[in-house]
Design an enzyme around this catalytic site. Sequence first.
Site, PDB file in Angstrom:
ATOM      1  N   ASP A 163       0.893  -1.161   0.000  1.00  0.00           N
ATOM      2  CA  ASP A 163       0.000   0.000   0.000  1.00  0.00           C
ATOM      3  C   ASP A 163       0.933   1.213   0.000  1.00  0.00           C
ATOM      4  O   ASP A 163       1.630   1.465   0.995  1.00  0.00           O
ATOM      5  CB  ASP A 163      -0.898  -0.009   1.240  1.00  0.00           C
ATOM      6  CG  ASP A 163      -1.803   1.225   1.306  1.00  0.00           C
ATOM      7  OD1 ASP A 163      -1.618   2.148   0.485  1.00  0.00           O
ATOM      8  OD2 ASP A 163      -2.680   1.272   2.183  1.00  0.00           O
ATOM      9  N   VAL A 164       0.950   1.963  -1.089  1.00  0.00           N
ATOM     10  CA  VAL A 164       1.928   3.057  -1.220  1.00  0.00           C
ATOM     11  C   VAL A 164       1.762   4.139  -0.161  1.00  0.00           C
ATOM     12  O   VAL A 164       2.680   4.915   0.084  1.00  0.00           O
ATOM     13  CB  VAL A 164       1.882   3.727  -2.624  1.00  0.00           C
ATOM     14  CG1 VAL A 164       2.378   2.797  -3.701  1.00  0.00           C
ATOM     15  CG2 VAL A 164       0.493   4.270  -2.938  1.00  0.00           C
ATOM     16  N   TYR A 197      -7.983  15.150  -7.433  1.00  0.00           N
ATOM     17  CA  TYR A 197      -7.116  14.495  -8.426  1.00  0.00           C
ATOM     18  C   TYR A 197      -6.183  15.532  -9.068  1.00  0.00           C
ATOM     19  O   TYR A 197      -4.974  15.340  -9.150  1.00  0.00           O
ATOM     20  CB  TYR A 197      -7.981  13.805  -9.491  1.00  0.00           C
ATOM     21  CG  TYR A 197      -7.183  12.933 -10.447  1.00  0.00           C
ATOM     22  CD1 TYR A 197      -6.701  11.694 -10.044  1.00  0.00           C
ATOM     23  CD2 TYR A 197      -6.922  13.345 -11.759  1.00  0.00           C
ATOM     24  CE1 TYR A 197      -5.966  10.891 -10.910  1.00  0.00           C
ATOM     25  CE2 TYR A 197      -6.205  12.551 -12.631  1.00  0.00           C
ATOM     26  CZ  TYR A 197      -5.729  11.316 -12.205  1.00  0.00           C
ATOM     27  OH  TYR A 197      -4.998  10.519 -13.072  1.00  0.00           O
TER      28      TYR A 197
HETATM   29  N1  LIG Z   1      -5.986   5.687 -17.195  1.00  0.00           N
HETATM   30  C1  LIG Z   1      -5.890   6.980 -17.423  1.00  0.00           C
HETATM   31  O1  LIG Z   1      -6.635   7.536 -18.254  1.00  0.00           O
HETATM   32  C2  LIG Z   1      -4.866   7.800 -16.702  1.00  0.00           C
HETATM   33  C3  LIG Z   1      -4.595   9.085 -17.174  1.00  0.00           C
HETATM   34  C4  LIG Z   1      -3.643   9.868 -16.525  1.00  0.00           C
HETATM   35  C5  LIG Z   1      -2.956   9.360 -15.454  1.00  0.00           C
HETATM   36  N2  LIG Z   1      -3.239   8.101 -14.994  1.00  0.00           N
HETATM   37  C6  LIG Z   1      -2.476   7.636 -13.832  1.00  0.00           C
HETATM   38  O2  LIG Z   1      -1.886   6.388 -14.118  1.00  0.00           O
HETATM   39  C7  LIG Z   1      -1.632   5.681 -12.906  1.00  0.00           C
HETATM   40  C8  LIG Z   1      -2.109   4.249 -13.052  1.00  0.00           C
HETATM   41  O3  LIG Z   1      -3.514   4.260 -13.203  1.00  0.00           O
HETATM   42  P1  LIG Z   1      -4.288   3.267 -14.181  1.00  0.00           P
HETATM   43  O4  LIG Z   1      -5.008   4.101 -15.153  1.00  0.00           O
HETATM   44  O5  LIG Z   1      -3.410   2.190 -14.648  1.00  0.00           O
HETATM   45  O6  LIG Z   1      -5.400   2.743 -13.141  1.00  0.00           O
HETATM   46  P2  LIG Z   1      -5.820   1.277 -12.703  1.00  0.00           P
HETATM   47  O7  LIG Z   1      -6.895   1.497 -11.714  1.00  0.00           O
HETATM   48  O8  LIG Z   1      -6.080   0.444 -13.894  1.00  0.00           O
HETATM   49  O9  LIG Z   1      -4.512   0.703 -11.985  1.00  0.00           O
HETATM   50  C9  LIG Z   1      -4.072   1.223 -10.769  1.00  0.00           C
HETATM   51  C10 LIG Z   1      -3.255   0.170 -10.025  1.00  0.00           C
HETATM   52  O10 LIG Z   1      -2.835   0.758  -8.786  1.00  0.00           O
HETATM   53  C11 LIG Z   1      -3.162  -0.138  -7.722  1.00  0.00           C
HETATM   54  N3  LIG Z   1      -3.363   0.617  -6.469  1.00  0.00           N
HETATM   55  C12 LIG Z   1      -4.415   1.381  -6.123  1.00  0.00           C
HETATM   56  N4  LIG Z   1      -4.240   1.872  -4.887  1.00  0.00           N
HETATM   57  C13 LIG Z   1      -3.019   1.445  -4.456  1.00  0.00           C
HETATM   58  C14 LIG Z   1      -2.271   1.630  -3.270  1.00  0.00           C
HETATM   59  N5  LIG Z   1      -2.745   2.352  -2.244  1.00  0.00           N
HETATM   60  N6  LIG Z   1      -1.062   1.031  -3.171  1.00  0.00           N
HETATM   61  C15 LIG Z   1      -0.588   0.276  -4.195  1.00  0.00           C
HETATM   62  N7  LIG Z   1      -1.256   0.045  -5.332  1.00  0.00           N
HETATM   63  C16 LIG Z   1      -2.470   0.635  -5.466  1.00  0.00           C
HETATM   64  C17 LIG Z   1      -4.394  -0.874  -8.192  1.00  0.00           C
HETATM   65  O11 LIG Z   1      -4.586  -2.092  -7.498  1.00  0.00           O
HETATM   66  C18 LIG Z   1      -4.096  -1.062  -9.665  1.00  0.00           C
HETATM   67  O12 LIG Z   1      -3.351  -2.239  -9.892  1.00  0.00           O
HETATM   68  C19 LIG Z   1      -2.359   6.469 -11.812  1.00  0.00           C
HETATM   69  O13 LIG Z   1      -1.427   7.243 -11.091  1.00  0.00           O
HETATM   70  C20 LIG Z   1      -3.309   7.357 -12.596  1.00  0.00           C
HETATM   71  O14 LIG Z   1      -3.642   8.531 -11.907  1.00  0.00           O
HETATM   72  C21 LIG Z   1      -4.168   7.320 -15.592  1.00  0.00           C
END
Ligand SMILES: NC(=O)c1ccc[n+]([C@@H]2O[C@H](COP(=O)([O-])OP(=O)(O)OC[C@H]3O[C@@H](n4cnc5c(N)ncnc54)[C@H](O)[C@@H]3O)[C@@H](O)[C@H]2O)c1
Length: 291
Positions: free
Chosen positions: A63-64, A157
């Site tokens: 958990d980060v 966010y």
């Molecule tokens: N998908 C998009 O459109 C998008 C756009 C811009 C930025 N992001 C960023 O990309 C990053 C990854 O997001 P994603 O889109 O792959 O989402 P996702 O929800 O598909 O994946 C997120 C991952 O993080 C894990 N996670 C959540 N809370 C956690 C915690 N407390 N400790 C450790 N792991 C945890 C989840 O279990 C999951 O495996 C995030 O920082 C998100 O803000 C995503």
Amino acid sequence: MSQFADKTAIISGGAEGIGLSIAKALGEQKMNIVLADIDQKNLEKASLELRGSGISVLPVTLDVADEAQWHDAAQQAIERFGKIHMVVNNAGIGGDTGPIQNAQTKGWQWALDVNLMGVMYGAKVMVPLIKQHGEGGWIINVASMAGMGGIPYNGAYTATKTAVVALSESWAAELQSKGIKVSVLCPAFVQTRIYDSNRNRPLKYQNDTATPTNEDSFADKTKHLVENGIDVSIVGKRVVEALNDGELYIFTHPNYRAIVQRRFQAIDAAFERAAQSPLLEQIANQKLDML
Ligand SMILES: NC(=O)c1ccc[n+]([C@@H]2O[C@H](COP(=O)([O-])OP(=O)(O)OC[C@H]3O[C@@H](n4cnc5c(N)ncnc54)[C@H](O)[C@@H]3O)[C@@H](O)[C@H]2O)c1
């Protein structure tokens, strides 16, 4: 040979989505991968998938938002691979949406703890370990296009992602002379499950009252945009490409450039008006004192 070969990366939130895409791309460069995630079930699934492609992988539950767990993860990584060269601070949550008058402290705290403190802990714990071996390394923080300009109805966010961009700039200047390169990934919409971040929401961050449903159309809109975003497999490959180019800012959506340009033009125009103000005449030509 790839500059990443035989080095070790720890990737938070690596069990799916963008984190897993980065893990695959770095694994293809022959990096050892420490997949760290709060979701144990997906972590096992993703590790099997990477192993099946011949990638050396260590799954670690993390958990980060908990600094002590970062230390445990680092210890496990070093026991398995000997050294750590890269941390990818990717784990993040979409958080609550809606107008400011509906903001709830626990929802905000969740976004701050995961999206901001999680990134800070990742760097705080890993930087000394990267410095220790003297081979240099990388910090890659995953922000968002939301870190390049405010998104309405998405205050927490936007605030955390803007902070991650700022932190990355601060660390890039701070760590340059230590051989640690810092990059910040700023994607727009990517097909992942970010819109369903509540699946990983710990009990202590559950809001005291439900958000009024009539204000939730923004959440539906976000889901639609994410589902129509770019294919997640592009993102990891783009990160490797940009790291090879030594980029500080890593963009995945060149079509968003105009939005950032508009913001900079507005800031520049505001500076011009300040420069013309009779109140500030003395200051306009003062020598800059910077750190
Ligand atoms: N998908 C998009 O459109 C998008 C756009 C811009 C930025 N992001 C960023 O990309 C990053 C990854 O997001 P994603 O889109 O792959 O989402 P996702 O929800 O598909 O994946 C997120 C991952 O993080 C894990 N996670 C959540 N809370 C956690 C915690 N407390 N400790 C450790 N792991 C945890 C989840 O279990 C999951 O495996 C995030 O920082 C998100 O803000 C995503």
